[in-house]
Every structure is written in C-alpha cells, then in structure tokens.
Design a protein around this motif. Structure first.
Motif, PDB file in Angstrom:
ATOM      1  N   ILE A 151       0.882  -1.169   0.000  1.00  0.00           N
ATOM      2  CA  ILE A 151       0.000   0.000   0.000  1.00  0.00           C
ATOM      3  C   ILE A 151       0.917   1.216   0.000  1.00  0.00           C
ATOM      4  O   ILE A 151       1.795   1.326   0.871  1.00  0.00           O
ATOM      5  CB  ILE A 151      -0.919   0.010   1.234  1.00  0.00           C
ATOM      6  N   LYS A 153       1.359   5.066   0.618  1.00  0.00           N
ATOM      7  CA  LYS A 153       0.626   6.094   1.375  1.00  0.00           C
ATOM      8  C   LYS A 153       1.407   7.398   1.328  1.00  0.00           C
ATOM      9  O   LYS A 153       2.638   7.379   1.488  1.00  0.00           O
ATOM     10  CB  LYS A 153       0.492   5.688   2.849  1.00  0.00           C
ATOM     11  N   GLY A 158      -3.169  12.111   4.765  1.00  0.00           N
ATOM     12  CA  GLY A 158      -4.054  10.996   4.409  1.00  0.00           C
ATOM     13  C   GLY A 158      -5.091  10.776   5.511  1.00  0.00           C
ATOM     14  O   GLY A 158      -4.802  10.979   6.680  1.00  0.00           O
ATOM     15  N   GLN A 164      -3.908   7.022  -0.263  1.00  0.00           N
ATOM     16  CA  GLN A 164      -3.255   5.702  -0.269  1.00  0.00           C
ATOM     17  C   GLN A 164      -3.822   4.823  -1.367  1.00  0.00           C
ATOM     18  O   GLN A 164      -4.990   4.949  -1.730  1.00  0.00           O
ATOM     19  CB  GLN A 164      -3.331   5.026   1.086  1.00  0.00           C
ATOM     20  N   GLY A 221     -10.737   1.233   2.927  1.00  0.00           N
ATOM     21  CA  GLY A 221      -9.902   2.144   3.716  1.00  0.00           C
ATOM     22  C   GLY A 221     -10.670   2.977   4.727  1.00  0.00           C
ATOM     23  O   GLY A 221     -10.082   3.731   5.484  1.00  0.00           O
ATOM     24  N   ASN A 276       0.237   0.768  13.440  1.00  0.00           N
ATOM     25  CA  ASN A 276      -0.106   1.354  12.139  1.00  0.00           C
ATOM     26  C   ASN A 276      -0.029   2.875  12.198  1.00  0.00           C
ATOM     27  O   ASN A 276       0.805   3.484  11.548  1.00  0.00           O
ATOM     28  CB  ASN A 276      -1.504   0.889  11.702  1.00  0.00           C
TER      29      ASN A 276
HETATM   30  P1  ADP Z   1      -6.017   6.256   7.348  1.00  0.00           P
HETATM   31  O1  ADP Z   1      -5.260   7.459   7.777  1.00  0.00           O
HETATM   32  O2  ADP Z   1      -6.765   6.436   6.071  1.00  0.00           O
HETATM   33  O3  ADP Z   1      -6.847   5.650   8.458  1.00  0.00           O
HETATM   34  P2  ADP Z   1      -4.436   3.812   7.552  1.00  0.00           P
HETATM   35  O4  ADP Z   1      -2.969   3.702   7.389  1.00  0.00           O
HETATM   36  O5  ADP Z   1      -4.982   3.555   8.909  1.00  0.00           O
HETATM   37  O6  ADP Z   1      -4.858   5.222   6.971  1.00  0.00           O
HETATM   38  O7  ADP Z   1      -5.108   2.811   6.520  1.00  0.00           O
HETATM   39  C1  ADP Z   1      -6.523   2.622   6.440  1.00  0.00           C
HETATM   40  C2  ADP Z   1      -6.833   1.135   6.435  1.00  0.00           C
HETATM   41  O8  ADP Z   1      -6.220   0.498   5.288  1.00  0.00           O
HETATM   42  C3  ADP Z   1      -6.279   0.382   7.617  1.00  0.00           C
HETATM   43  O9  ADP Z   1      -7.098   0.510   8.754  1.00  0.00           O
HETATM   44  C4  ADP Z   1      -6.255  -1.047   7.058  1.00  0.00           C
HETATM   45  O10 ADP Z   1      -7.535  -1.627   7.025  1.00  0.00           O
HETATM   46  C5  ADP Z   1      -5.767  -0.818   5.645  1.00  0.00           C
HETATM   47  N1  ADP Z   1      -4.281  -0.855   5.647  1.00  0.00           N
HETATM   48  C6  ADP Z   1      -3.438   0.196   5.748  1.00  0.00           C
HETATM   49  N2  ADP Z   1      -2.154  -0.188   5.746  1.00  0.00           N
HETATM   50  C7  ADP Z   1      -2.161  -1.532   5.640  1.00  0.00           C
HETATM   51  C8  ADP Z   1      -1.145  -2.549   5.568  1.00  0.00           C
HETATM   52  N3  ADP Z   1       0.148  -2.244   5.593  1.00  0.00           N
HETATM   53  N4  ADP Z   1      -1.559  -3.840   5.451  1.00  0.00           N
HETATM   54  C9  ADP Z   1      -2.865  -4.171   5.416  1.00  0.00           C
HETATM   55  N5  ADP Z   1      -3.868  -3.266   5.468  1.00  0.00           N
HETATM   56  C10 ADP Z   1      -3.536  -1.968   5.574  1.00  0.00           C
END
Ligand code: ADP
Ligand code: MG
Length: 368
Positions: A151, A153, A158, A164, A221, A276
């Motif tokens: 992914i 980003k 974001g 992303q 997302g 995360n």
């Molecule tokens: P946002 O700021 O939009 O919340 P996130 O980094 O939390 O950004 O990503 C949103 C969602 O995308 C996460 O909650 C998850 O479900 C999915 N996601 C993001 N990064 C990953 C990853 N490395 N592997 C698997 N799913 C991911």
C-alpha cells in the motif's frame, strides 16, 4: 484544589469543526464548560457539525490575527479535533501564552507517517515492513518486490483511505507514485488476523488511563464497524491486549501527552502487534464509548486537556458501532430509528457525498 486544573465555567476552544469536535463539545457542555469553535469557512452557508454546537463560533481563516487575539483572551485551553491544523498556528498560540493541548510536539508526530513510524521504532514498537520514497526519488533498480503486494501512502494529509493506493506490481507503483506526486511510504500489505485500536489519556499532572481494546473492520480504507469485546479472533489473547496497552502508555509518556491519543494496530496471525498509526484526538473507533463505556472518549478528552481526574474508557456493555457513510445513507439510517438497543448519531452535515462520514449507530448487546 489543584491550581493547574481548568474548571467548569471556563471556555474551551476547539480548532476544527467536524463531528469529533461536535461530540467533544457535547461532553464539554455536560461538564459545565463554555465553548468556542474556530474553523475556516470551507463550505459557505453550511454549518459544520461542531459550529452548530458552540457557544462562540469563529468561522474565519486560521491566519486571522484578530481571531488569535480573541481566542487567547477568552479560552482557558485550546484543543484540536483534527491533526492537520497548521503547526504555525499552534506555535503562535503557545508562544503568546495560550495553553494548547495536545500541543505542537504531538501534532508534529501525528501529521507525518514518517515521524510516527520513527517514534514507534525508537520506542521498540514493531511496525509494518516499509520503505520511504521521496518525491521524484523512485529508483527502478531497487528490490521493490520485498514490499509487494503493498500500500503506497502519502507521508502527510491521508485519512479515511484517502492518500493511499493498493499496489501489486512495480509498474503499478511507478504510475501511482507519479500520481501521488509527494513523499510517500510503501508498506507491505499485512495479512492480519485483526485490526484493533486503543485509547490512552494523560493529564498535565501525569495521570494516565488506558482503554480496553476495540476491534475494527474497514471497507475501502474507511472504518465500517467496531466491536467490543474483541470476538472474532482467537489471535487476540489477554497477552496481546497488554502489549498494545503498554505500547500506548509508552507513547503517551514519550510525547508528554496532555490529552488523548488513539493508536491503531494490526494483529498478525502469529500474534505480532504491528503499530499502524496514531491520532491525537477522539477517534471513530471509540464512538461506542458514548453509550457503552464508563467514561466516553469525548469526556476523557475534555478531562485530560483540563487536567481533571481521568475517567475509565472501559466498557460495561458489549456493542457494535456501524458507520453511516454518504451516498445512499438516508436508506441506511431510517431503519435504525425503530431498533431498540440502537443509538443513532447523525452529524448534521447537509451534503451527503460518497465516502463522507454522515453519522453512526451504536448497537448495544448485538446478537451474534
Ligand atoms: P487512514 O489514515 O486512512 O486511516 P491507515 O494507514 O490507517 O490510513 O489505513 C486505512 C486502512 O487500510 C487500515 O485501517 C487497514 O484496514 C488498511 N491498511 C493500511 N495499511 C495496511 C497494511 N500495511 N496492510 C494491510 N492493510 C492496511
Ligand atoms: Mg487509520
């Protein structure tokens, strides 16, 4: 009495006017505070959710000097409901004697995926496998396969899956990175057993309170549902909850937090907890705390920034929280009105757009 406490009757100013601000204001009013909301006029003629609730409404650009004077004169404490408030404004408010909680240090970490990941690594908290790509700096000879499927980003700005993109091949990476046109991180996609979040609060006296973990499911997302107790996966043991809670406390201490933070983690099938991201404010995944916890996340936010004794964002009733997203959302919320055991929250946004969070419903004691 503790002289550093900000007492009911004082004015709290919130920067930003979305639904998180609205629900924080409801908690502030319940505790007897007066409120100001400052947010630029993004959609003329449309009251943003928090604007409608505030004692004083400041619909002005964040660069307005007379508004800075007005806020400093009236607000005992200033807080944020959105992490992308300009750092320069936060710094100026602080430089001129304003109490801003959480302040610039915490916001600077939360505004940049690079900073928040580096902080986690420094604190020994595992993160997803990732690599930074600076604007214009993609080198084809690199071993990208180690991060694919992945992914991509953007480092900054974001949210809700915006900024992303899923990438499965080097060709896709090249084209998506050109489209992003900014510094990015490429993260290897985690095949997780569950996504969880945790809320930590710390006040100026150094009291810390950490919440129960909730489990999140996203669609495209965007958060779709949150549940407590964490049920779906045997992967989440008591030990994992403790690891996540300890990580949250560690971050709160490191940042000398005065406010609340929500941290998101992926739990892998082998039981690893991968950090995360962090949000320095109330978070969608803790909306169920309004009805199902001893203290809601919004009240905890107000208590923490005012240096009042903290409550417990600990759940007394099982719940499922479901987001109501714009598009066909009218047909989504009406049926909930006749469901006993469900609590409907509509944010008062006039414009229903696909992907926009319009409201949520919390179902208490959901049937499995
Ligand atoms: P946002 O700021 O939009 O919340 P996130 O980094 O939390 O950004 O990503 C949103 C969602 O995308 C996460 O909650 C998850 O479900 C999915 N996601 C993001 N990064 C990953 C990853 N490395 N592997 C698997 N799913 C991911
Ligand atoms: Mg997220």
């Amino acid at each position: 009495m503790n002289t550093s406490q900000i007492l009911p009757g004082s004015t709290i100013c919130i920067l930003g006017a979305g639904q998180l601000g609205k629900m924080s204001l409801i908690a502030a009013h319940q505790l007897g505070f007066k409120t100001m909301v400052w947010s630029p006029d993004s959609v003329p003629g449309v009251l943003d959710p928090a604007m409608a609730m505030a004692t004083h409404r400041l619909r002005r650009p964040f660069s307005c000097q007379t508004t800075i004077d007005e806020v400093l004169k009236n607000a005992a404490v200033i807080t944020t409901e959105w992490e992308n408030i300009p750092i320069t404004l936060i710094q100026e408010l602080q430089r001129r004697g304003g109490i801003v909680r959480p302040g610039n240090l915490v916001l600077e970490f939360a505004q940049s995926r690079r900073h928040e990941k580096q902080m986690a690594v420094q604190l020994g908290i595992p993160v997803t496998r990732h690599i930074w790509i600076e604007q214009g700096g993609l080198r084809l000879e690199h071993n990208w396969a180690a991060y694919l499927p992945g992914i991509l980003k953007t480092n900054k700005l974001g949210y809700d899956g915006k900024g992303q993109w899923s990438v499965n091949s080097v060709e896709e990476l090249v084209s998506v990175f050109a489209q992003a046109d900014t510094d990015c991180v490429l993260e290897k996609r985690v095949d997780f057993a569950a996504e969880v979040s945790v809320l930590v609060a710390r006040n100026a006296d150094g009291e810390i309170a950490v919440s129960d973990l909730v489990q999140n499911t996203h669609q495209d997302g965007i958060l779709d549902t949150t549940v407590w107790p964490i049920c779906s996966s045997k992967a989440i043991t008591r030990q994992i909850s403790v690891v996540v809670q300890e990580a949250a406390v560690h971050v709160a201490k490191y940042l000398v937090l005065k406010g609340i933070l929500v941290l998101e983690f992926f739990i892998t099938k082998t039981g690893q907890c991968l950090f995360n991201e962090v949000a320095p404010r109330p978070h969608n995944s803790f909306h169920g705390s309004i009805e199902a916890a001893h203290t809601s996340q919004f009240e905890q936010h107000i208590r923490a920034i005012c240096n009042l004794p903290l409550g417990a964002v600990r759940f007394h009733t099982p719940f499922q929280m479901k987001n109501l997203i714009g598009g066909a959302w009218e047909s989504d919320w009406v049926p909930w009105m006749s469901q006993s055991g469900s609590r409907l929250h509509l944010y008062g946004k006039e414009d229903s757009k696909p992907g926009r969070k319009m409201g949520h419903v919390t179902i208490l004691r959901p049937s499995k």
